[in-house]
Write an enzyme that holds these catalytic residues in place. Structure first.
Site, PDB file in Angstrom:
ATOM      1  N   ASP A 134       0.852  -1.199   0.000  1.00 40.87           N
ATOM      2  CA  ASP A 134       0.000   0.000   0.000  1.00 40.87           C
ATOM      3  C   ASP A 134       0.887   1.248   0.000  1.00 40.87           C
ATOM      4  O   ASP A 134       0.864   2.057   0.919  1.00 40.87           O
ATOM      5  CB  ASP A 134      -0.949   0.012   1.211  1.00 40.87           C
ATOM      6  CG  ASP A 134      -0.204   0.015   2.558  1.00 40.87           C
ATOM      7  OD1 ASP A 134      -0.805   0.491   3.547  1.00 40.87           O
ATOM      8  OD2 ASP A 134       0.970  -0.417   2.604  1.00 40.87           O
ATOM      9  N   ASP A 149       6.784   1.302   2.110  1.00 37.25           N
ATOM     10  CA  ASP A 149       6.623   0.306   1.046  1.00 37.25           C
ATOM     11  C   ASP A 149       7.567   0.638  -0.112  1.00 37.25           C
ATOM     12  O   ASP A 149       8.216  -0.240  -0.675  1.00 37.25           O
ATOM     13  CB  ASP A 149       5.195   0.309   0.513  1.00 37.25           C
ATOM     14  CG  ASP A 149       4.124   0.122   1.576  1.00 37.25           C
ATOM     15  OD1 ASP A 149       3.904   1.058   2.365  1.00 37.25           O
ATOM     16  OD2 ASP A 149       3.530  -0.957   1.617  1.00 37.25           O
ATOM     17  N   ASN A 208      -2.403   2.814   3.425  1.00 42.96           N
ATOM     18  CA  ASN A 208      -1.830   4.151   3.667  1.00 42.96           C
ATOM     19  C   ASN A 208      -2.587   5.229   2.908  1.00 42.96           C
ATOM     20  O   ASN A 208      -2.702   6.367   3.362  1.00 42.96           O
ATOM     21  CB  ASN A 208      -0.361   4.185   3.236  1.00 42.96           C
ATOM     22  CG  ASN A 208       0.518   3.388   4.162  1.00 42.96           C
ATOM     23  OD1 ASN A 208       0.301   3.387   5.365  1.00 42.96           O
ATOM     24  ND2 ASN A 208       1.467   2.667   3.602  1.00 42.96           N
ATOM     25  N   THR A 251       3.004  -5.999   2.616  1.00 45.49           N
ATOM     26  CA  THR A 251       3.450  -4.885   3.473  1.00 45.49           C
ATOM     27  C   THR A 251       2.302  -3.913   3.739  1.00 45.49           C
ATOM     28  O   THR A 251       2.526  -2.734   4.035  1.00 45.49           O
ATOM     29  CB  THR A 251       4.632  -4.128   2.820  1.00 45.49           C
ATOM     30  OG1 THR A 251       4.182  -3.617   1.541  1.00 45.49           O
ATOM     31  CG2 THR A 251       5.832  -5.021   2.623  1.00 45.49           C
ATOM     32  N   PHE A 297      -0.966  -0.954  12.441  1.00 45.05           N
ATOM     33  CA  PHE A 297      -1.861  -0.470  11.382  1.00 45.05           C
ATOM     34  C   PHE A 297      -2.334  -1.567  10.428  1.00 45.05           C
ATOM     35  O   PHE A 297      -3.525  -1.695  10.153  1.00 45.05           O
ATOM     36  CB  PHE A 297      -1.155   0.640  10.581  1.00 45.05           C
ATOM     37  CG  PHE A 297      -1.984   1.196   9.457  1.00 45.05           C
ATOM     38  CD1 PHE A 297      -1.863   0.684   8.175  1.00 45.05           C
ATOM     39  CD2 PHE A 297      -2.893   2.225   9.686  1.00 45.05           C
ATOM     40  CE1 PHE A 297      -2.625   1.195   7.129  1.00 45.05           C
ATOM     41  CE2 PHE A 297      -3.663   2.743   8.640  1.00 45.05           C
ATOM     42  CZ  PHE A 297      -3.533   2.223   7.362  1.00 45.05           C
ATOM     43  N   ASN A 298      -1.406  -2.361   9.869  1.00 42.25           N
ATOM     44  CA  ASN A 298      -1.782  -3.336   8.835  1.00 42.25           C
ATOM     45  C   ASN A 298      -2.766  -4.391   9.357  1.00 42.25           C
ATOM     46  O   ASN A 298      -3.669  -4.813   8.641  1.00 42.25           O
ATOM     47  CB  ASN A 298      -0.542  -4.050   8.280  1.00 42.25           C
ATOM     48  CG  ASN A 298       0.302  -3.126   7.425  1.00 42.25           C
ATOM     49  OD1 ASN A 298      -0.184  -2.128   6.898  1.00 42.25           O
ATOM     50  ND2 ASN A 298       1.582  -3.434   7.317  1.00 42.25           N
ATOM     51  N   HIS A 353       9.423   0.551   8.407  1.00 42.23           N
ATOM     52  CA  HIS A 353       8.894  -0.754   8.820  1.00 42.23           C
ATOM     53  C   HIS A 353       8.940  -1.814   7.713  1.00 42.23           C
ATOM     54  O   HIS A 353       9.417  -2.916   7.898  1.00 42.23           O
ATOM     55  CB  HIS A 353       7.442  -0.606   9.283  1.00 42.23           C
ATOM     56  CG  HIS A 353       7.283   0.263  10.495  1.00 42.23           C
ATOM     57  ND1 HIS A 353       7.700  -0.115  11.758  1.00 42.23           N
ATOM     58  CD2 HIS A 353       6.750   1.500  10.633  1.00 42.23           C
ATOM     59  CE1 HIS A 353       7.422   0.850  12.622  1.00 42.23           C
ATOM     60  NE2 HIS A 353       6.849   1.852  11.965  1.00 42.23           N
ATOM     61  N   ASP A 354       8.393  -1.475   6.533  1.00 46.63           N
ATOM     62  CA  ASP A 354       8.212  -2.497   5.489  1.00 46.63           C
ATOM     63  C   ASP A 354       9.523  -3.065   4.985  1.00 46.63           C
ATOM     64  O   ASP A 354       9.571  -4.195   4.485  1.00 46.63           O
ATOM     65  CB  ASP A 354       7.414  -1.904   4.315  1.00 46.63           C
ATOM     66  CG  ASP A 354       5.971  -1.632   4.712  1.00 46.63           C
ATOM     67  OD1 ASP A 354       5.348  -0.757   4.091  1.00 46.63           O
ATOM     68  OD2 ASP A 354       5.481  -2.276   5.659  1.00 46.63           O
TER      69      ASP A 354
HETATM   70  O1  RIB Z   1       2.506  -0.071  10.888  1.00 45.01           O
HETATM   71  C1  RIB Z   1       3.330   0.137   9.782  1.00 45.01           C
HETATM   72  C2  RIB Z   1       2.672  -0.342   8.530  1.00 45.01           C
HETATM   73  O2  RIB Z   1       1.509   0.423   8.253  1.00 45.01           O
HETATM   74  C3  RIB Z   1       3.567  -0.163   7.284  1.00 45.01           C
HETATM   75  O3  RIB Z   1       3.268  -1.168   6.371  1.00 45.01           O
HETATM   76  C4  RIB Z   1       3.146   1.168   6.747  1.00 45.01           C
HETATM   77  O4  RIB Z   1       3.390   1.272   5.333  1.00 45.01           O
HETATM   78  C5  RIB Z   1       1.673   1.123   7.017  1.00 45.01           C
HETATM   79  O5  RIB Z   1       1.063   0.394   5.972  1.00 45.01           O
HETATM   80 CA    CA Z   2       2.799  -0.578   4.038  1.00 43.75          CA
END
Ligand code: RIB
Ligand code: CA
Length: 316
Positions: free
Chosen positions: A11, A16, A41, A126, A167-168, A240-241
């Protein structure tokens, strides 16, 4: 080791995009069969346009397919405050001139069906897990051709969108539950490790000023992170990704433990919490998930900068 066949489900999203840059720097390690998109996102239209542009910009040139615009059950959330109105921190990646295939789930099924006999694919989600869950539900036979799912999401302890939700997973907990309960081999790159993996402020500032196209683009995107609500005033921005591909390239910089991971699909304080069970026997469930428990942030930044420099050369 022979290169891995990759389908990335994303996303984009700044991290990403940086994760894609990392993978693109090592085409001898990662053979992209395709890229699919999922709302997260930003809206599905924006993340799909970004994926099309990034696939060309990072010289991956993989076909892109548009995926789910909304979670399986929940209302969609975006993170425009963190990733910007265009999802790329305001950075304009040149249009690729390509168009996306319409249906990510069908697209993955067709890619899997075309795999040579005996070969498998690594899925790298991701973003929210909506597409992957729908794939496993609509085409359960594809599970036999999946080598591993190396995903960014969840946490053993804590969250980022809420006290307990990352979040994901929070965005589509039902989809995440389908994926984690599938019994497929999973590597969970959760916040316990990914929060330690990023770029220091001074490093991102320096990158943004560099002549190299990859360096200046990554630096500019991360600037948006560092001046936004997630990392404003902090010494480092987490990418993160990128830990998904970094783990596959340098597993030695991470600590991990095999666990059973289940997802809380309630509505309330623990929505989207990944419940990580370290007991040897977890209600008879297989410990199919390798959970990253820690990371060497210094090494992460060193290897990410190495990859960005490689991309500077490839993009000259
Ligand atoms: O929590 C971080 C995740 O949420 C990452 O994948 C970032 O791109 C968002 O999608
Ligand atoms: Ca992401």
């Amino acid at each position: 080791m022979a290169s891995r066949k990759i389908i990335m489900d994303c996303d984009p999203g700044i991290d990403d995009a940086v994760a894609m840059c990392l993978a693109a720097a090592y085409p001898e390690e990662f053979e992209f069969l395709g890229i699919t998109t999922v709302a997260g996102n930003q809206t599905i239209e924006k993340v799909t346009e970004n994926a099309l542009r990034l696939s060309s910009f990072w010289k991956i040139h993989a076909p892109v397919a548009k995926g789910a615009a909304v979670p399986v059950l929940r209302e969609p959330l975006t993170a425009a405050d963190v990733h910007g109105g265009n999802g790329m921190g305001g950075v304009e990646i040149p249009p690729s001139g390509e168009t996306a295939a319409e249906n990510a789930v069908l697209f993955i099924k067709e890619l899997v069906d075309k795999l040579p006999e005996g070969e498998k694919v690594t899925l790298v989600p991701t973003g929210p897990l909506t597409n992957i869950a729908l794939l496993l539900r609509v085409f359960p036979e594809t599970a036999e051709r999946i080598e591993e799912i190396v995903l960014m999401g969840g946490a053993i302890c804590g969250g980022n969108i809420t006290e307990t939700g990352e979040f994901n997973i929070y965005e589509d907990p039902e989809a995440a539950a389908i994926v984690f309960d599938s019994g497929l081999p999973i590597v969970m790159c959760g916040l316990d490790a990914t929060s330690k993996c990023g770029l220091k402020r001074e490093t991102a500032n320096r990158l943004a000023e560099e002549k190299g196209l990859a360096s200046s683009t990554v630096g500019a995107m991360v600037q948006f992170y560092l001046n936004g609500p997630a990392y404003g005033g902090q010494p480092r921005a987490s990418i993160h990704d990128a830990s998904t591909f970094m783990y596959m390239l340098h597993p030695e910089i991470y600590k991990s433990r095999r666990m059973v991971v289940r997802v809380d699909c309630s509505e309330g304080l623990n929505r989207g919490m990944t419940v990580c069970d370290t007991r040897r026997k977890s209600n008879g469930r297989p410990s199919n998930t390798i959970v990253l428990t820690d990371a060497d942030g210094e090494k992460f930044q060193e290897y990410l900068l190495e990859a960005v420099r490689r991309m500077d050369e490839r993009m000259r």
